[in-house]
Design a protein around this motif. Structure first.
Motif, PDB file in Angstrom:
ATOM      1  N   UNK A  15       0.823  -1.212   0.000  1.00 59.42           N
ATOM      2  CA  UNK A  15       0.000   0.000   0.000  1.00 59.42           C
ATOM      3  C   UNK A  15       0.855   1.259   0.000  1.00 59.42           C
ATOM      4  N   UNK A  16       2.089   1.170   0.519  1.00 59.13           N
ATOM      5  CA  UNK A  16       2.968   2.348   0.584  1.00 59.13           C
ATOM      6  C   UNK A  16       3.343   2.852  -0.809  1.00 59.13           C
ATOM      7  N   UNK A  17       3.918   2.016  -1.684  1.00 57.28           N
ATOM      8  CA  UNK A  17       4.220   2.532  -3.026  1.00 57.28           C
ATOM      9  C   UNK A  17       2.973   2.904  -3.825  1.00 57.28           C
ATOM     10  N   UNK A  18       1.876   2.193  -3.600  1.00 57.55           N
ATOM     11  CA  UNK A  18       0.646   2.531  -4.312  1.00 57.55           C
ATOM     12  C   UNK A  18       0.107   3.888  -3.859  1.00 57.55           C
ATOM     13  N   UNK A  19       0.226   4.174  -2.572  1.00 59.15           N
ATOM     14  CA  UNK A  19      -0.216   5.470  -2.057  1.00 59.15           C
ATOM     15  C   UNK A  19       0.648   6.599  -2.604  1.00 59.15           C
ATOM     16  N   UNK A  20       1.951   6.349  -2.691  1.00 60.04           N
ATOM     17  CA  UNK A  20       2.857   7.375  -3.234  1.00 60.04           C
ATOM     18  C   UNK A  20       2.553   7.623  -4.713  1.00 60.04           C
ATOM     19  N   UNK A  21       2.252   6.567  -5.442  1.00 58.09           N
ATOM     20  CA  UNK A  21       1.875   6.725  -6.847  1.00 58.09           C
ATOM     21  C   UNK A  21       0.615   7.572  -6.964  1.00 58.09           C
ATOM     22  N   UNK A  22      -0.341   7.341  -6.081  1.00 52.59           N
ATOM     23  CA  UNK A  22      -1.595   8.112  -6.046  1.00 52.59           C
ATOM     24  C   UNK A  22      -1.300   9.589  -5.799  1.00 52.59           C
ATOM     25  N   UNK A  23      -0.400   9.867  -4.858  1.00 52.01           N
ATOM     26  CA  UNK A  23      -0.060  11.256  -4.519  1.00 52.01           C
ATOM     27  C   UNK A  23       0.613  11.952  -5.693  1.00 52.01           C
ATOM     28  N   UNK A 172       7.275   7.477 -12.986  1.00 43.61           N
ATOM     29  CA  UNK A 172       7.562   6.963 -11.657  1.00 43.61           C
ATOM     30  C   UNK A 172       6.308   6.334 -11.051  1.00 43.61           C
ATOM     31  N   UNK A 173       5.147   6.877 -11.373  1.00 40.19           N
ATOM     32  CA  UNK A 173       3.898   6.313 -10.854  1.00 40.19           C
ATOM     33  C   UNK A 173       3.691   4.879 -11.352  1.00 40.19           C
ATOM     34  N   UNK A 174       4.097   4.617 -12.596  1.00 37.18           N
ATOM     35  CA  UNK A 174       3.990   3.263 -13.145  1.00 37.18           C
ATOM     36  C   UNK A 174       4.893   2.305 -12.385  1.00 37.18           C
ATOM     37  N   UNK A 175       6.084   2.785 -12.065  1.00 39.12           N
ATOM     38  CA  UNK A 175       7.062   1.962 -11.344  1.00 39.12           C
ATOM     39  C   UNK A 175       6.560   1.651  -9.933  1.00 39.12           C
ATOM     40  N   UNK A 176       6.039   2.658  -9.264  1.00 41.89           N
ATOM     41  CA  UNK A 176       5.516   2.448  -7.909  1.00 41.89           C
ATOM     42  C   UNK A 176       4.327   1.498  -7.929  1.00 41.89           C
ATOM     43  N   UNK A 177       3.473   1.637  -8.927  1.00 44.08           N
ATOM     44  CA  UNK A 177       2.353   0.707  -9.060  1.00 44.08           C
ATOM     45  C   UNK A 177       2.830  -0.704  -9.309  1.00 44.08           C
ATOM     46  N   UNK A 178       3.844  -0.853 -10.159  1.00 43.45           N
ATOM     47  CA  UNK A 178       4.399  -2.165 -10.424  1.00 43.45           C
ATOM     48  C   UNK A 178       4.996  -2.800  -9.180  1.00 43.45           C
ATOM     49  N   UNK A 179       5.641  -1.972  -8.354  1.00 44.56           N
ATOM     50  CA  UNK A 179       6.233  -2.487  -7.116  1.00 44.56           C
ATOM     51  C   UNK A 179       5.149  -3.006  -6.174  1.00 44.56           C
ATOM     52  N   UNK A 180       4.107  -2.220  -6.000  1.00 46.47           N
ATOM     53  CA  UNK A 180       3.046  -2.627  -5.085  1.00 46.47           C
ATOM     54  C   UNK A 180       2.326  -3.882  -5.525  1.00 46.47           C
ATOM     55  N   UNK A 181       1.849  -3.886  -6.741  1.00 47.48           N
ATOM     56  CA  UNK A 181       1.136  -5.064  -7.237  1.00 47.48           C
ATOM     57  C   UNK A 181       2.076  -6.262  -7.369  1.00 47.48           C
ATOM     58  N   UNK A 182       3.336  -5.992  -7.686  1.00 45.15           N
ATOM     59  CA  UNK A 182       4.295  -7.074  -7.827  1.00 45.15           C
ATOM     60  C   UNK A 182       4.542  -7.810  -6.524  1.00 45.15           C
ATOM     61  N   UNK A 183       4.658  -7.076  -5.443  1.00 41.02           N
ATOM     62  CA  UNK A 183       4.859  -7.712  -4.140  1.00 41.02           C
ATOM     63  C   UNK A 183       3.694  -8.626  -3.802  1.00 41.02           C
ATOM     64  N   UNK A 184       2.489  -8.172  -4.073  1.00 42.58           N
ATOM     65  CA  UNK A 184       1.319  -9.021  -3.827  1.00 42.58           C
ATOM     66  C   UNK A 184       1.358 -10.289  -4.680  1.00 42.58           C
ATOM     67  N   UNK A 185       1.716 -10.132  -5.951  1.00 44.49           N
ATOM     68  CA  UNK A 185       1.797 -11.301  -6.831  1.00 44.49           C
ATOM     69  C   UNK A 185       2.823 -12.297  -6.308  1.00 44.49           C
ATOM     70  N   UNK A 186       3.952 -11.785  -5.838  1.00 48.41           N
ATOM     71  CA  UNK A 186       4.987 -12.664  -5.305  1.00 48.41           C
ATOM     72  C   UNK A 186       4.553 -13.392  -4.052  1.00 48.41           C
ATOM     73  N   UNK A 187       3.829 -12.711  -3.202  1.00 44.36           N
ATOM     74  CA  UNK A 187       3.353 -13.337  -1.975  1.00 44.36           C
ATOM     75  C   UNK A 187       2.371 -14.466  -2.289  1.00 44.36           C
ATOM     76  N   UNK A 188       1.503 -14.235  -3.256  1.00 43.49           N
ATOM     77  CA  UNK A 188       0.562 -15.283  -3.656  1.00 43.49           C
ATOM     78  C   UNK A 188       1.316 -16.460  -4.270  1.00 43.49           C
ATOM     79  N   UNK A 189       2.315 -16.152  -5.100  1.00 35.80           N
ATOM     80  CA  UNK A 189       3.127 -17.207  -5.684  1.00 35.80           C
ATOM     81  C   UNK A 189       3.834 -18.038  -4.633  1.00 35.80           C
ATOM     82  N   UNK A 190       4.338 -17.372  -3.592  1.00 31.70           N
ATOM     83  CA  UNK A 190       5.010 -18.082  -2.510  1.00 31.70           C
ATOM     84  C   UNK A 190       4.037 -18.960  -1.737  1.00 31.70           C
ATOM     85  N   UNK A 191       2.839 -18.449  -1.486  1.00 32.80           N
ATOM     86  CA  UNK A 191       1.833 -19.250  -0.790  1.00 32.80           C
ATOM     87  C   UNK A 191       1.523 -20.528  -1.563  1.00 32.80           C
ATOM     88  N   UNK A 192       1.364 -20.397  -2.869  1.00 35.02           N
ATOM     89  CA  UNK A 192       1.075 -21.569  -3.696  1.00 35.02           C
ATOM     90  C   UNK A 192       2.242 -22.554  -3.693  1.00 35.02           C
TER      91      UNK A 192
END
Length: 261
Positions: A15-23, A172-192
């Motif tokens: 949520x941190x990088x996504x919030x910064x992208x929003x700002x 930079x907003x694209x990069x921050x969005x990629x970081x945020x969503x990417x971390x979530x994708x990785x966490x789901x991948x790790x769970x699986x």
């Protein structure tokens, strides 16, 4: 708690990088932040930035991580799951937002660009999303006592994101969005991957054979395509060498006894 469990608070980190992208986006700082980074990064050679971009290419990172097929198959499995989820998420999000890239908004010559002009489907940065997905997947699929060194992967993923600004492909907003969503994708991948049966991770199992087949496809891709930039061709040839070497050892493993690490 499992040694590979994901702490509850970790799900809120993106949520941190996504919030910064929003700002940045709604604070009308998108262009200024991009131009600042784009100009600053020109002090370093183009090859550095294109090679970093290569680490956010799905085929590129798969090739570099391919030796994990023998060294740490569960971690590689997490990366494969995360990379697949990241690719699907990137396509869906880009289609949903369909935002213009810098070359579509800014005047030609007002910023530095390496490679062809990309105009559409800016948010999020797919390379950044992939890089953070792999970093997150590797980190959370490892045992807790082995995670500390893997934090460096997030720093490397951040450099991959920075490279997307450097080559003039993303805000930079694209990069921050990629970081945020990417971390979530990785966490789901790790769970699986952490639920994947240990008995199916050996080099003689069907899953390993499928990954090996993916390595063959990756070789073809590296030899017949340009991965993002022509400057990356040396890395493509090195990637082929990595895959071939691993496949040779994988072939030998078919005739020996062994357990996955």
């Amino acid at each position: 708690m499992s040694k590979k469990a994901i702490p509850g608070f970790a799900w809120f980190i993106p949520l941190a990088p996504l919030a910064l992208a929003f700002i940045l986006y709604f604070g009308n700082l998108q262009s200024s932040s991009f131009l600042f980074i784009n100009q600053f990064t020109q002090q370093l050679p183009d090859t550095l930035w294109t090679w970093l971009t290569f680490l956010g290419n799905g085929w590129g990172v798969f090739a570099i991580a391919f030796p994990l097929l023998l060294l740490a198959p569960r971690i590689l499995t997490a990366g494969i799951f995360a990379g697949t989820i990241a690719a699907l998420s990137s396509a869906a999000l880009k289609g949903l937002f369909n935002l213009p890239r810098p070359a579509s908004i800014l005047n030609e010559g007002s910023f530095y660009r390496i490679g062809e002009a990309l105009l559409h489907r800016a948010f999020p940065s797919g390379h950044t999303l992939t890089a953070f997905a792999i970093a997150s997947a590797f980190y959370f699929s490892a045992s807790k006592e082995k995670r500390a060194p893997l934090l460096l992967l997030f720093a490397l993923a951040a450099l991959v994101g920075l490279s997307r600004n450097a080559v003039g492909a993303h805000w930079l907003t694209d990069v921050l969005g990629g970081a945020g969503f990417g971390i979530w994708c990785g966490m789901i991948g790790a769970l699986l991957a952490n639920q994947f049966p240990e008995s199916q991770l050996g080099p003689k199992k069907i899953w390993a054979h499928l990954i090996a087949l993916g390595g063959v496809i990756a070789i073809y891709s590296h030899l017949t395509q340009i991965m993002d930039h022509e400057l990356n061709q040396p890395l493509q040839y090195a990637s082929v060498a990595i895959i071939v070497s691993t496949l040779v050892m994988y072939g030998k493993a078919q005739f020996t006894q062994g357990r996955p690490l």
